[in-house]
Design an enzyme around this catalytic site. Structure first.
Site, mmCIF file in Angstrom:
data_model
loop_
_atom_site.group_PDB
_atom_site.id
_atom_site.type_symbol
_atom_site.label_atom_id
_atom_site.label_comp_id
_atom_site.label_asym_id
_atom_site.label_seq_id
_atom_site.Cartn_x
_atom_site.Cartn_y
_atom_site.Cartn_z
ATOM 1 N N GLY B 12 13.310 102.550 -69.078
ATOM 2 C CA GLY B 12 13.800 101.161 -68.978
ATOM 3 C C GLY B 12 13.934 100.708 -67.528
ATOM 4 N N ALA B 124 31.059 103.072 -67.368
ATOM 5 C CA ALA B 124 31.363 101.840 -66.616
ATOM 6 C C ALA B 124 30.468 100.705 -67.072
ATOM 7 C CB ALA B 124 31.180 102.076 -65.124
ATOM 8 N N ASN B 126 30.082 97.975 -65.506
ATOM 9 C CA ASN B 126 29.535 97.321 -64.318
ATOM 10 C C ASN B 126 29.576 98.296 -63.150
ATOM 11 O OD1 ASN B 126 28.779 95.692 -62.199
ATOM 12 N ND2 ASN B 126 30.107 93.980 -62.781
ATOM 13 N N HIS B 154 24.149 81.593 -61.573
ATOM 14 C CA HIS B 154 23.102 82.473 -62.066
ATOM 15 C C HIS B 154 21.786 81.700 -62.223
ATOM 16 C CE1 HIS B 154 26.473 85.121 -63.119
ATOM 17 N NE2 HIS B 154 25.588 86.096 -63.165
ATOM 18 N N LYS B 158 19.677 82.261 -67.767
ATOM 19 C CA LYS B 158 20.904 82.788 -68.392
ATOM 20 C C LYS B 158 21.482 81.687 -69.267
ATOM 21 C CE LYS B 158 25.433 84.845 -67.332
ATOM 22 N NZ LYS B 158 25.342 85.842 -68.409
ATOM 23 N N GLY B 164 30.176 87.087 -68.113
ATOM 24 C CA GLY B 164 31.179 88.099 -68.439
ATOM 25 C C GLY B 164 32.036 88.460 -67.235
#
Lengths: 267, 267, 267, 267
Positions: B12, B124, B126, B154, B158, B164
């Site tokens: 990925g 985590a 982030n 952004h 988006k 978030g």
């Protein structure tokens, strides 16, 4: 119960701002104002208000004896501040001091006296909470994002560069990141000075001077794929007042000297 | 000695970035790469490098048994991540996990298992150190400068707003400043929405969407005569890598689960 | 030769700033000051200076007849401004007007009168050169980078949102880019208002209100891989003075009414 | 009808970006790709797409003869660019050129040839529309707000400072404001270089170098009580593509050479 406050150096620009701020604080009462200038005047007009029933007086000792305040705020001058503080302490009054320029010997005597009398005393070279937070955060960030440059921007009548706040910031950043060294040795300046002033470890400081600016600073941290920026913009003397109010409230519960607003904020 | 690392979800976009980062880290060695995609390929070309002698394999269990790593980094998908973590722990391998979407029940099981086996595990949502610092500083600043608004910016692909990270920031600010309420009740919007989205206590969040932006956020605190702004700019997936490296190094000395990078940074 | 200036509305906050500015301009001389308030006072103390020998007087007509100025600067109120302008023109005096709120009929009468008398007259709702430049550049940029959002930031005592300047900016941007439409129809607001107020063609306007701010605006244009931002920060009434000085100098060489500072800057 | 485009230097990083951009443009068709590298490959995979049926070929002359394009985009190298342009013109193909480094003699020959053949040709050292707009606006603003400083910020692998764009900006600002001189002679640098590099008339340029930055510049103008800032942020090669597309469309209607994107934008 309300905190009773006397202001020394009340006629000056910072003094007037403190008078107004204390007058408007709901948990405080302004009981006296001391200055060698303007004796006998009511202080209200000093901040553009009507008369408030407090008049400027010349002798601190006498004002303290008559008004029996809890706290004395001092924004006077380096030559009288140490004496003022001692006078206050002997009256049982807690000093909150923004005047700079005391010698380390004077500071030691005051530390000893306040400790002995078990009275609180706050001395701070910078009462702007935002600036103190900026410096604090810069020190924390530098541990994880050690590449940093500082841009400070001031009105074009400020003759010295960089600003004291920028140098203080660079000092705490340098201390926080240890012996880290940034910048490539192969860098070339096509115009001398383009890369700014170089502080310990290669921290660069850039000083901008333009009309229309007041007092601003941005600390930029760079890491892989990201930057983190901390910026403080100060546009008036009012910016010091929240710090002064905080100190007045906190000094009531202290014993001995606390030096630097940061030590009140992050104890 | 070098830290031996296996990457799960290696094919990925985040996985490739981790492969490259671990490969370049001087204190680590990349010993395996797992993904159901690309089996048998050498991983070097995944990040634009020549072949490096590590090939993608489909079965995590087998790779862990053969390579005996110290740490498994997991950027897979919500449906397999919990199983991957348990597999790693049973092999004595410490998980560092960026995959989101685990249920609280799965998380509880993993906490129990890691505790029992006395193995470190970092999870985590982030890994961008700059974003974690921004949120941390916002919480601290809100105690002294409680008036705050958040602007997040952004790219225009988006679709949801606010981000978030903006909501998370508003949550920690609201918690830090208690029941403070900002904003005048007499405010009027001449165009609906101009004042942004309103979070607890009147914290306003503004979401900008434009081409040319990536992922940015600014938190602005206002006080008398001053503002303090904290801004994070992220321009690539690379911004997560310093956090991943930190977690790999720190997980070696942990016992049990640490959730959230902030709990590694400011313990 | 020096330009002789009378200030109408001299006692007000803008009026005092104009008095001071004209007093300090090397190519001008302050010959009169008109206001219904403070009659008979010397104007120096109005801007914190010693007496300067010009006193406030109540009747514009009389002051113009006695002092024979070249220019009248008017910062009065909507109910008297049109009459003041006509009075000045009949005395052969060129008006420079910052007062807003004239009716279109009053404006037409003034256009006719100034044209007939071949006298210059400048009327401008916004004398801040920086704001006028910002709006002008925004219109130009929108032709090439049509995706745009506007963030305006003001002190928290400003009750209406968005600001007049933000709406004006959105208008000129919308006009410059034609029937362009930005924003994806599939966007979702998780908190209502997060995406700001929506103007023609999907231009979003975000209004921030915080203590410590004065008057600021940023216009952000986004294109492939880049953004262009134009920002104006105004921190005091002084910001209008360069525009007032420019208008005083230019009105001497005009015939008829020029409406809007932009039409003086970019003719 | 669609504009037929050939890309020279197609294998390079800018070339690939152009291939992708032309391929996606609705009013263009990609008919050929020339490079000495990668001969025979399909170009789709160069930008991460599947095969598109256009293959890289080595000889420009042959490609132009076979594909009969309207426009040739050239991002090659200084040693071949002039020859490429002449070849294109002789085939009746209009060049759009981003390659830098041509001699003034080569440029003169091309001007003459394009004029004689009545063919359009666009040559631009910087195709980023945002940067060109920034420089243009800076020149305009300097006429009214002559105090200016420039901050440019780049990734820390950029070795020279200041950037070419910063110097170009300072040049146009200096020209626009005439013999204005800013800065007080009594200024003192406590750390050498703090006030930046000094350009004509005292324009200061500050160069920041940090990881996580790409290519950014802010031009700050200061006046009484206000500042005006113009900032360009570029995060990828994509930022040049809108300028390239604009040039392809406009070159169809030109005769002779236009040098500099600004002369296409503001004719």
């Amino acid at each position: 119960t309300l905190i009773r406050v006397v202001v020394a150096g009340a006629y000056g620009r910072m003094g007037r701002e403190v008078l107004k701020t204390v007058w408007q604080a709901e948990d405080m009462v302004l009981v006296g104002a001391v200055d060698v200038r303007g004796e006998g005047q009511d202080v209200g007009p000093l901040w553009g208000a009507p008369e408030v029933g407090v008049t400027l007086q010349g002798e601190l000792d006498k004002v303290l004896a008559e008004t029996r305040p809890d706290v004395m705020v001092d924004f006077t001058t380096p030559d009288v501040v140490a004496e003022n503080i001692k006078t206050a302490l002997h009256h049982g009054v807690r000093p909150v001091v923004g005047t700079t320029g005391m010698s380390s010997r004077e500071l030691e005597e005051i530390r000893a006296l306040a400790g002995e009398l078990k009275l609180g005393c706050v001395i701070a070279p910078n009462f702007a909470i935002g600036a103190v937070l900026m410096i604090r955060f810069a020190a924390e960030a530098a541990r994880y994002l050690p590449h940093v440059e500082i841009i400070e921007l001031h009105h074009d009548q400020k003759l010295d560069a960089p600003s004291g706040t920028a140098i203080k910031t660079a000092e705490v950043v340098a201390a926080a990141r240890g012996d880290f060294r940034q910048g490539l040795p192969t860098e070339v300046e096509k115009i001398p000075g383009a890369r700014g002033g170089s502080f310990d470890g290669g921290i660069r400081i850039h000083s901008v001077r333009l009309p229309g600016l007041v007092a601003h600073q941005e600390v930029i941290f760079g890491g892989l794929g990201q930057t983190l920026s901390i910026r403080h913009d100060s546009i008036s003397r009012e910016s010091f007042m929240p710090g002064v109010l905080l100190a007045i409230r906190r000094v009531m519960h202290l014993e001995g000297v606390v030096y630097g607003l940061e030590n009140l904020l992050f104890e």
